[in-house]
Design an enzyme around this catalytic site. Structure first.
Site, short mmCIF file in Angstrom:
data_model
loop_
_atom_site.label_atom_id
_atom_site.label_comp_id
_atom_site.label_asym_id
_atom_site.label_seq_id
_atom_site.Cartn_x
_atom_site.Cartn_y
_atom_site.Cartn_z
N TYR A 1 33.39 38.71 34.84
CA TYR A 1 34.17 39.50 35.43
C TYR A 1 35.32 40.12 34.93
CZ TYR A 1 34.92 42.41 39.76
OH TYR A 1 35.25 43.36 40.71
N LYS B 1 45.60 37.03 41.18
CA LYS B 1 45.39 35.83 42.40
C LYS B 1 46.47 34.69 42.74
CE LYS B 1 40.32 36.20 41.66
NZ LYS B 1 39.50 36.82 42.78
N ASP C 1 41.33 36.55 30.18
CA ASP C 1 41.38 37.00 31.43
C ASP C 1 41.46 35.78 32.37
OD1 ASP C 1 41.12 37.94 33.82
OD2 ASP C 1 39.54 39.30 33.79
N1 PMP Z 1 39.33 39.27 36.21
C1 PMP Z 1 38.87 38.27 36.74
C2 PMP Z 1 38.40 37.02 35.86
C3 PMP Z 1 38.54 38.04 38.17
O1 PMP Z 1 37.88 37.10 38.64
C4 PMP Z 1 38.88 39.27 39.04
C5 PMP Z 1 38.78 39.19 40.49
N2 PMP Z 1 37.79 38.37 40.95
C6 PMP Z 1 39.22 40.48 38.41
C7 PMP Z 1 39.46 40.66 36.86
C8 PMP Z 1 39.79 41.56 39.16
O2 PMP Z 1 40.55 41.19 39.95
P1 PMP Z 1 40.86 42.20 41.36
O3 PMP Z 1 39.90 41.83 42.22
O4 PMP Z 1 42.39 41.63 41.80
O5 PMP Z 1 41.07 43.66 40.81
#
Ligand code: PMP
Length: 432
Positions: free
Chosen positions: A143, A270, A242
């Site tokens: 994701y 996060k 990521d």
């Molecule tokens: N990349 C990863 C690996 C994530 O876990 C998340 C959020 N769960 C995102 C991108 C997207 O971040 P946001 O919800 O702050 O837009």
């Protein structure tokens, strides 16, 4: 039986009249129902019905120091009295950026955004601008935010996988946005090498969660991340980690420090803001400098806002201290918890496997001994997991609805003891 979530239920009914589904993020609309919360301190959370929980959701990751760390509260309060936002520069920006530079190996330069989804968009744009290429390699089950360009093959069904190619994640998504992606199964170096053999001179970058946290907290096999990086570089492509979950969590310098594989670009989110909205793109100087007159456009009204940066400066200081000892300790505690829950589950005769690392792990009910990629999670018993998490919630254990547990520096040995006992009761009750 008394309804332990009566007030949450009332609030939800009311909220449904103004908010679709009653929630601010549809990911939160999960069983038994979206709960309403009143207060969180340290590792503990209290809902509006007065139920107390040990919190392993931690807002889906950000609360690496737990709820309401006194110095985060103080930092935000102090900044709030000086100005919430200037739309201009202030010194907390470079204090936070310098801390990130010290901690994260790839971070010659740093840029701030508000959300992880945005940070990924910037990283992809930079990669395409730098290489002059269009294609991005991503992996099944990973994701990278909800945007059109990346919400592909996040949770593909068996049928989608048989069909091959990127599978769309949402109605309304621009269907051609998937044309810029090549999707491979993860933890399979041959699959990546095959894609590069066929399309190598058109691939701008490979993007990967270095630990597959969004599909069951699966670890990379030995040498896999280094192998992917070497393959990409042989073909002139960039490597993007990521680290929105692994960053400031797996280790002070993220997965890149932990595994010793330094990407060209990395995204963080996060934990970096200690609970306030903040995300980061970090990476090689010559790539990020494309935003300074090099033709790459980027913006954001709330970028680098003082409230988030005040929380970040303190959070980073806390995580950096003593060579990152706070995270070493939290990961050790979490590893102990992960093992204990697995043992308790197995003692109850449940086919339970816990995967991941101490501060982010997940439960799987599966007959498999090893889980290496998203496809391996497809035969997890989701019904059994759901019953188990609901029973755990009733015992005061608050987790991510997909079976993930996040652990913070605020969790204690006492929390672990109580959680083990609560999970024991929860497993007992689902067998009954
Ligand atoms: N990349 C990863 C690996 C994530 O876990 C998340 C959020 N769960 C995102 C991108 C997207 O971040 P946001 O919800 O702050 O837009």
């Amino acid at each position: 039986m008394p309804d332990r979530w009566r007030r949450s239920r009332e609030y939800l009914e009311r909220a449904r009249q103004s908010l679709t589904g009653g929630v601010s993020s549809p990911f939160r609309a999960k069983a038994p129902m979206p709960l309403y919360f009143a207060e969180g301190h340290g590792s503990r959370l209290r809902d509006v019905d007065g139920n107390e929980y040990i919190d392993y959701l931690l807002a889906w990751g950000p609360l690496i120091l737990g709820h309401c760390h006194p110095r985060v509260v103080e930092a935000v309060r102090a900044q709030a009295g000086l100005g919430h936002i200037y739309g201009a520069q202030h010194d907390l920006e470079f204090h936070a950026a310098e801390a990130i530079q010290r901690m994260v190996p790839c971070s010659e330069r740093v840029a701030f955004t508000s959300s992880g989804s945005e940070a990924v968009q910037l990283a992809l744009r930079l990669a395409r601008a730098f290489t002059g290429r269009r294609l991005i390699v991503k992996f099944e089950g990973h994701y990278h935010g909800w945007m059109d360009s990346v919400l592909w093959s996040y949770k593909p069904s068996e049928g989608d996988l048989k069909g091959g190619g990127p599978s769309q994640g949402s109605l309304g998504q621009v269907a051609t946005s998937g044309d810029s992606l090549l999707v491979a199964p993860w933890n399979d170096l041959d699959a990546v090498e095959t894609l590069f053999r066929e399309h190598g001179d058109r691939i701008a970058a490979v993007i990967t969660e270095p630990v597959l946290c969004n599909s069951g907290c699966l670890l990379p096999g030995a040498g896999y991340l280094a192998g992917v990086a070497a393959c990409a570089r042989r073909h002139g492509a960039l490597v993007i980690f990521d680290e929105i979950i692994t960053g400031f969590r797996l280790a002070a310098g993220g997965a890149q420090q932990f595994y010793g594989v330094v990407p060209d670009l990395a995204t963080f989110g996060k934990a970096v803001g200690g609970g306030l909205p903040l995300s980061v793109v970090a990476g090689r100087r010559e790539i990020l400098e494309l935003m300074a007159g090099g033709g790459v456009a980027f913006g954001g009204t709330f970028n680098g806002n003082p409230l988030s940066l005040a929380a970040a400066v303190f959070t980073l200081e806390e995580l950096e201290r003593n060579d990152g000892q706070a995270l070493v300790d939290a990961n050790r505690l979490g590893t102990d918890l992960m093992r204990r829950i697995q043992e308790v589950g197995r003692r109850h005769g449940l086919p339970l496997t816990a995967t991941g690392f101490g501060t982010a792990f997940a439960l799987h009910f599966t007959q498999r001994n090893e889980l290496r990629s998203y496809r391996d999670t497809l035969d997890d018993d989701a019904g059994l997991l759901g019953r188990c998490l609901l029973a755990a919630l009733a015992e005061g254990i608050h987790t991510v609805p997909d079976g993930r547990f996040y652990v913070s520096t605020a969790h204690s040995a006492q929390d672990i003891e109580e959680t083990e006992a609560a999970m024991d009761r929860a497993f007992q009750s689902i067998k009954a």
